[in-house]
Design a protein around this motif. Sequence first.
Motif, PDB file in Angstrom:
ATOM      1  N   GLY A 150      -7.299   8.385   3.136  1.00  0.00           N
ATOM      2  CA  GLY A 150      -7.917   7.335   3.420  1.00  0.00           C
ATOM      3  C   GLY A 150      -9.645   7.662   3.082  1.00  0.00           C
ATOM      4  N   ALA A 151      -9.917   8.770   3.537  1.00  0.00           N
ATOM      5  CA  ALA A 151     -11.475   9.204   3.284  1.00  0.00           C
ATOM      6  C   ALA A 151     -11.401   9.004   1.751  1.00  0.00           C
ATOM      7  N   ALA A 152     -10.512   9.666   0.879  1.00  0.00           N
ATOM      8  CA  ALA A 152     -10.721   9.560  -0.476  1.00  0.00           C
ATOM      9  C   ALA A 152     -10.926   8.083  -1.187  1.00  0.00           C
ATOM     10  N   ALA A 153     -10.050   7.289  -0.512  1.00  0.00           N
ATOM     11  CA  ALA A 153      -9.983   6.063  -0.902  1.00  0.00           C
ATOM     12  C   ALA A 153     -11.735   5.194  -0.517  1.00  0.00           C
ATOM     13  N   LEU A 154     -11.917   5.734   0.707  1.00  0.00           N
ATOM     14  CA  LEU A 154     -13.175   5.219   1.145  1.00  0.00           C
ATOM     15  C   LEU A 154     -14.122   5.486   0.142  1.00  0.00           C
ATOM     16  N   THR A 189       4.132  -2.734   5.813  1.00  0.00           N
ATOM     17  CA  THR A 189       3.456  -1.387   6.378  1.00  0.00           C
ATOM     18  C   THR A 189       2.087  -1.111   5.687  1.00  0.00           C
ATOM     19  N   ALA A 190       1.172  -0.428   6.197  1.00  0.00           N
ATOM     20  CA  ALA A 190      -0.115   0.064   5.703  1.00  0.00           C
ATOM     21  C   ALA A 190      -0.545   1.160   6.661  1.00  0.00           C
ATOM     22  N   VAL A 191      -1.786   1.689   6.219  1.00  0.00           N
ATOM     23  CA  VAL A 191      -2.417   2.691   6.689  1.00  0.00           C
ATOM     24  C   VAL A 191      -3.766   2.306   6.815  1.00  0.00           C
ATOM     25  N   ASP A 192      -4.508   2.597   8.198  1.00  0.00           N
ATOM     26  CA  ASP A 192      -5.736   2.482   8.497  1.00  0.00           C
ATOM     27  C   ASP A 192      -6.396   3.424   7.815  1.00  0.00           C
ATOM     28  N   ALA A 193      -7.435   3.072   6.591  1.00  0.00           N
ATOM     29  CA  ALA A 193      -8.283   4.211   5.836  1.00  0.00           C
ATOM     30  C   ALA A 193      -9.151   4.786   6.545  1.00  0.00           C
ATOM     31  N   HIS A 194      -9.599   4.268   7.732  1.00  0.00           N
ATOM     32  CA  HIS A 194     -10.768   5.114   8.747  1.00  0.00           C
ATOM     33  C   HIS A 194     -10.021   6.206   9.573  1.00  0.00           C
ATOM     34  N   ALA A 218      -2.475  -1.011  -1.616  1.00  0.00           N
ATOM     35  CA  ALA A 218      -3.625  -0.285  -2.226  1.00  0.00           C
ATOM     36  C   ALA A 218      -3.477   1.179  -2.608  1.00  0.00           C
ATOM     37  N   SER A 219      -3.292   1.610  -3.454  1.00  0.00           N
ATOM     38  CA  SER A 219      -3.151   2.788  -3.760  1.00  0.00           C
ATOM     39  C   SER A 219      -4.265   3.432  -4.464  1.00  0.00           C
ATOM     40  N   GLY A 220      -5.104   4.318  -3.985  1.00  0.00           N
ATOM     41  CA  GLY A 220      -6.255   4.938  -4.897  1.00  0.00           C
ATOM     42  C   GLY A 220      -7.611   4.189  -4.301  1.00  0.00           C
ATOM     43  N   PHE A 221      -7.336   3.139  -3.795  1.00  0.00           N
ATOM     44  CA  PHE A 221      -8.764   2.371  -3.068  1.00  0.00           C
ATOM     45  C   PHE A 221      -8.161   1.859  -1.798  1.00  0.00           C
ATOM     46  N   ARG A 229     -10.299  -1.339   6.615  1.00  0.00           N
ATOM     47  CA  ARG A 229      -9.827  -0.936   5.490  1.00  0.00           C
ATOM     48  C   ARG A 229      -8.406  -0.286   5.536  1.00  0.00           C
ATOM     49  N   TYR A 230      -7.811  -0.710   4.444  1.00  0.00           N
ATOM     50  CA  TYR A 230      -6.349  -0.288   4.484  1.00  0.00           C
ATOM     51  C   TYR A 230      -5.934   0.466   3.216  1.00  0.00           C
TER      52      TYR A 230
END
Length: 330
Positions: A150-154, A189-194, A218-221, A229-230
């Motif tokens: 998530g941190a990398a995407a953000l 399904t998704a994952v919270d980026a934060h 959303a893969s890579g962003f 953000r997810y």
Amino acid sequence: MNTTPSSSLRFTSTTASDRPRPDQDQPQVDATKQERAAGERALVLGGGGSTGNAWLIGVIAGLFDAGLDVTTADLTIGTSAGSTAAAQIAGATPTELLAAILAAAPQQRTGPVGSDRERVPIRPAADHMERTGKIIAAAEDAADMRRRMGAAALDMDAASDGSGQTRWRATVAARLPSQRWPQRTVLVTAVDAHTGEPVVFDRHGGVDLVDAVAASCASGFAYRIGDNRYIDGGYRRNENADLAAGYGRVLVLSPFGGRTRTPLEWGMQLAAQADELRARGSRVETIFPDSGSEQMFGANAMDLSLRPPAARAGYNQGRALAGQLTEFWR
């Protein structure tokens, strides 16, 4: 085999009539305390990129044409490319979806073909695999890996002008025959980026179907919905079959063949998910790409030129397997 308990989940959802845009504030309904009635049949569609989506549609169409309609499942779970397939089969017949893939204009490859005529992974996809592989190797466990992803995407989003969000939503919307949540239960399904916390979207309030699918893929962003953000739902588990706990029969279609890039002790592999389901009384069957089509997945998963052959391979498998799956499913 080591297994780990399922991660805690935060559920968000939407009604078919309330379809907020991604730049609007969207209420997030915590459904973890709501009892979700288990049914008899669950269909699980795992992630696998563009070729994985085509293979999933092919398998479902092959089963359908052979007399076995799995789109009537009481529960459908879609992750990443599988979330697109889950939304697609809710809005069109498998036969129509397959025909659209096969009729699409051939796409130009941007990567080379090796001297042995095997395909060399397209560079952006290979770069992504390398970057995420390093994150996985540095992580202490699955939760740490999700936070790092998530941190990398953000970080990548912070360096962009934000226009990709609008383009991505339009791309996802164009892939869906209907932008309304189906009445049958569909989980995306998704994952919270934060926070790295797993999230599940459904139809009961808060998030539009297009946004749910866009977030799951959303893969890579990091995909923005309201203030959140997810990232790709596959960072929870590639298939997320364990979400079908309590269902009598669970059919899992896994473009990546049940494999995982994470350490087995993290318990993210499909075998661990299946063990959890069987321990709770479910019967589980899986379908993986056959050995002749495995090269179309993994690092080649974003090669659009491989969608038609992936769909054909899936279709042939579906037709071949329909007979032996009929007793299980019906």
